[in-house]
Design an enzyme around this catalytic site. Structure first.
Site, PDB file in Angstrom:
ATOM      1  N   HIS A   1       0.838  -1.199   0.000  1.00  0.00           N
ATOM      2  CA  HIS A   1       0.000   0.000   0.000  1.00  0.00           C
ATOM      3  C   HIS A   1       0.869   1.245   0.000  1.00  0.00           C
ATOM      4  O   HIS A   1       1.807   1.341   0.803  1.00  0.00           O
ATOM      5  CB  HIS A   1      -0.895   0.065   1.251  1.00  0.00           C
ATOM      6  CG  HIS A   1      -1.806  -1.106   1.425  1.00  0.00           C
ATOM      7  ND1 HIS A   1      -2.854  -1.362   0.581  1.00  0.00           N
ATOM      8  CD2 HIS A   1      -1.821  -2.085   2.368  1.00  0.00           C
ATOM      9  CE1 HIS A   1      -3.486  -2.452   0.995  1.00  0.00           C
ATOM     10  NE2 HIS A   1      -2.874  -2.910   2.069  1.00  0.00           N
ATOM     11  N   LEU A   2       0.539   2.213  -0.857  1.00  0.00           N
ATOM     12  CA  LEU A   2       1.207   3.503  -0.769  1.00  0.00           C
ATOM     13  C   LEU A   2       0.900   4.131   0.589  1.00  0.00           C
ATOM     14  O   LEU A   2      -0.238   4.142   1.037  1.00  0.00           O
ATOM     15  CB  LEU A   2       0.732   4.429  -1.889  1.00  0.00           C
ATOM     16  CG  LEU A   2       1.083   4.018  -3.325  1.00  0.00           C
ATOM     17  CD1 LEU A   2       0.568   5.064  -4.311  1.00  0.00           C
ATOM     18  CD2 LEU A   2       2.587   3.814  -3.498  1.00  0.00           C
ATOM     19  N   GLY A   3       1.930   4.649   1.216  1.00  0.00           N
ATOM     20  CA  GLY A   3       1.773   5.184   2.568  1.00  0.00           C
ATOM     21  C   GLY A   3       2.265   4.242   3.637  1.00  0.00           C
ATOM     22  O   GLY A   3       2.429   4.638   4.793  1.00  0.00           O
ATOM     23  N   GLY A   4       2.491   2.978   3.270  1.00  0.00           N
ATOM     24  CA  GLY A   4       3.057   2.017   4.205  1.00  0.00           C
ATOM     25  C   GLY A   4       2.166   1.721   5.404  1.00  0.00           C
ATOM     26  O   GLY A   4       0.958   1.973   5.391  1.00  0.00           O
TER      27      GLY A   4
ATOM     28  N   ALA B   1       1.300  -6.750  21.594  1.00  0.00           N
ATOM     29  CA  ALA B   1       1.958  -5.503  21.176  1.00  0.00           C
ATOM     30  C   ALA B   1       3.320  -5.446  21.842  1.00  0.00           C
ATOM     31  O   ALA B   1       3.575  -4.632  22.729  1.00  0.00           O
ATOM     32  CB  ALA B   1       1.099  -4.304  21.559  1.00  0.00           C
TER      33      ALA B   1
ATOM     34  N   ASP C   1      11.807   2.683   9.984  1.00  0.00           N
ATOM     35  CA  ASP C   1      11.701   1.612  10.972  1.00  0.00           C
ATOM     36  C   ASP C   1      12.591   0.415  10.672  1.00  0.00           C
ATOM     37  O   ASP C   1      12.740  -0.466  11.525  1.00  0.00           O
ATOM     38  CB  ASP C   1      10.250   1.132  11.072  1.00  0.00           C
ATOM     39  CG  ASP C   1       9.364   2.115  11.814  1.00  0.00           C
ATOM     40  OD1 ASP C   1       9.860   3.188  12.203  1.00  0.00           O
ATOM     41  OD2 ASP C   1       8.171   1.809  12.006  1.00  0.00           O
TER      42      ASP C   1
ATOM     43  N   ALA D   1       7.191   7.657  12.705  1.00  0.00           N
ATOM     44  CA  ALA D   1       6.997   8.105  11.327  1.00  0.00           C
ATOM     45  C   ALA D   1       7.698   9.429  11.060  1.00  0.00           C
ATOM     46  O   ALA D   1       8.296   9.621   9.980  1.00  0.00           O
ATOM     47  CB  ALA D   1       5.500   8.227  11.033  1.00  0.00           C
TER      48      ALA D   1
ATOM     49  N   HIS E   1      -3.401  33.627  26.538  1.00  0.00           N
ATOM     50  CA  HIS E   1      -4.360  33.217  27.576  1.00  0.00           C
ATOM     51  C   HIS E   1      -5.779  33.369  27.046  1.00  0.00           C
ATOM     52  O   HIS E   1      -6.089  34.345  26.363  1.00  0.00           O
ATOM     53  CB  HIS E   1      -4.185  34.105  28.812  1.00  0.00           C
ATOM     54  CG  HIS E   1      -5.237  33.883  29.856  1.00  0.00           C
ATOM     55  ND1 HIS E   1      -5.182  32.827  30.738  1.00  0.00           N
ATOM     56  CD2 HIS E   1      -6.375  34.567  30.153  1.00  0.00           C
ATOM     57  CE1 HIS E   1      -6.245  32.885  31.542  1.00  0.00           C
ATOM     58  NE2 HIS E   1      -6.981  33.930  31.197  1.00  0.00           N
TER      59      HIS E   1
END
Length: 464
Positions: free
Chosen positions: A38-41, A268, A310, A318, A443
């Site tokens: 996929h383009l964009g990884g 994960a 990565d 990223a 503020h």
């Protein structure tokens, strides 16, 4: 088999690769970018973007559930996981298509296929129809990484998931175990907790969020527990017994072993670089624990061959990958390099509450020999946070007591992933505590807490 020549070839179209390709084309190079999926990884399709879309849905649900606190009457809202996932996928598709548009705009040659190095300056690309041979004196490997699979804890896509399964879940978890408390694990824990799942997080290290400042991690842990999560620190998942409708999880601690049942498990536990099948060893590229070894300029040691993102050493983020990609493209075009300094790269975790940091933690600064001054400011003393109804949080800054240099900044609370960039720029410009104290912050804003934290480090805090 066709042969083509390019000034630069990029293998991988994730945040490192596609940005490198576009920057190279902007500088007048004839660029090809090869992507197998996929383009964009991962980032655009299975990581940063779709997870943030899902987390936004959970945030909206949480806000609507609290509508009466803001004087708004709303009938009982409920999450629609199918619709949440559908929106998430649409957001990812929109951005992936956007990369294709940017390639066409910048005249980057985009090739979908599997690439491998087959000699100096030569890449063979296998597509659905043919093999192409591409030649270039400059090649960038930007193949990214994938989820680490631990023996015995491998995902099956049914009851045991990786991040990809969690983004397109085959069922809605009711009782969920998340193994690992890094950014990926905590974000999915936060999302599924936010839509009503009973969530437990198991972390093998002695504390949650082990890469974060200890004080910030402790604050986040209490916030997660108030939201109903169960946190198990210093615990290890030793075995999974898989059944059609559940997983029996064997959890070990130094003192005991327990068995608990969950209907879903998300693993994960880190990433491994995508280095297989690229011909790296034949090319003479050194790989260390699944990641390509490079110097600060992303050079592999093989003439004309670079690696970014990565697939090289961390931090695996990223924005770091994109910066590396731009640097390498500019060097190839004859410009000076601007290496990434890992200590200046912000880390952001988009859980609820958000977590963000840059630079040294208090413990790291002391271990490095600094005499430190530390400033803190709580969200509960900030007018904008109170008005937003989101006043649980903390900003912490670490300064060198001798030079007044900003060594690190660490935050937990609403929108801190946006606030952190102020400190990132400050570090780049070699900001001191005095600079921050003399800066006029608008503020009412959350950013005023950045000012107050610097004031606190110098015993001058006003509003707390």
């Amino acid at each position: 088999m066709s042969d083509q020549n390019f000034d630069m070839i990029v293998i991988g179209a994730g945040p490192g690769g596609y940005v490198a390709a576009i920057r190279g084309a902007q500088l007048g190079l004839n660029v090809a970018c090869i992507e197998r999926e996929h383009l964009g990884g991962i980032c655009l399709n299975w990581g940063c973007i779709p997870t943030k879309a899902m987390l936004r849905s959970a945030e909206v649900l949480n806000l609507v559930q609290r509508a009466k606190d803001f004087g708004v009457k709303v009938n009982a809202p409920t999450p629609d996981l199918e619709a949440i996932v559908k929106r998430s996928r649409a957001v990812a598709k929109q951005l992936s298509n956007g990369v294709g548009y940017l390639f066409r705009k910048n005249k980057v040659t985009s090739i979908m296929g599997q690439a491998r190095l087959v000699g100096t300056g030569k890449v063979v690309v296998t597509t659905d129809d043919e093999e192409q041979v591409l030649h270039s004196a400059n090649i960038i490997v930007a193949t990214g990484a994938r989820a680490r699979q631990l023996p015995g804890l491998e995902s099956d896509g049914k009851r045991v998931w990786t991040y990809k399964h969690a983004l397109q879940p085959p069922h809605e978890p009711k009782k969920l175990l998340v193994i690992g408390s890094g950014a990926i694990g905590i974000e999915f824990a936060s999302f599924y907790n936010g839509i009503g799942a009973d969530v437990t997080v198991v972390e093998v290290m002695e504390r949650l969020l082990p890469v974060e400042d200890a004080e910030i991690a402790a604050f986040a842990k209490k916030a997660f527990e108030r939201r109903g999560m169960t946190i198990r620190e210093g615990a290890k998942v030793a075995r999974l017994d898989r059944h059609d409708d559940k997983v029996v999880v064997h959890i070990e601690t130094p003192d005991s072993t327990t068995e608990e049942e969950f209907d879903t498990v998300i693993s994960a536990v880190g990433i491994v670089g995508n280095v297989e099948g690229l011909g790296l060893s034949e090319a003479g590229v050194k790989v260390d624990r699944s990641h390509i070894v490079t110097d600060p300029y992303c050079r592999t040691g093989v003439e004309g061959l670079y690696a970014v993102g990565d697939v090289v050493a961390g931090p695996w983020l990223a924005h770091k990958a994109s910066h590396e990609g731009v640097m390498v493209a500019e060097m190839i075009a004859g410009r000076d390099g601007h290496p990434v300094k890992p200590e200046t790269i912000a880390g952001c975790t988009y859980c609820h509450p958000q977590i963000a940091s840059v630079g040294l933690t208090e413990a790291q600064a002391k271990a490095a020999g600094y005499d430190v001054r530390v400033g803190r400011f709580p969200f509960q003393a900030n007018g904008k946070a109170i008005a937003l109804g989101d006043s649980q949080g903390l900003i912490k800054t670490v300064f060198d007591a001798q030079t007044d240099a900003l060594l690190g900044a660490h935050m937990v609370g609403a929108e801190v992933t946006e606030l952190i960039q102020g400190y990132v720029i400050g570090q780049k410009l070699e900001t001191t505590g005095q600079d921050l104290m003399e800066t006029v912050f608008p503020h009412p804003t959350l950013s005023e807490m950045m000012h107050e934290s610097a004031l606190d480090a110098n015993d001058r805090v006003i509003h707390y």
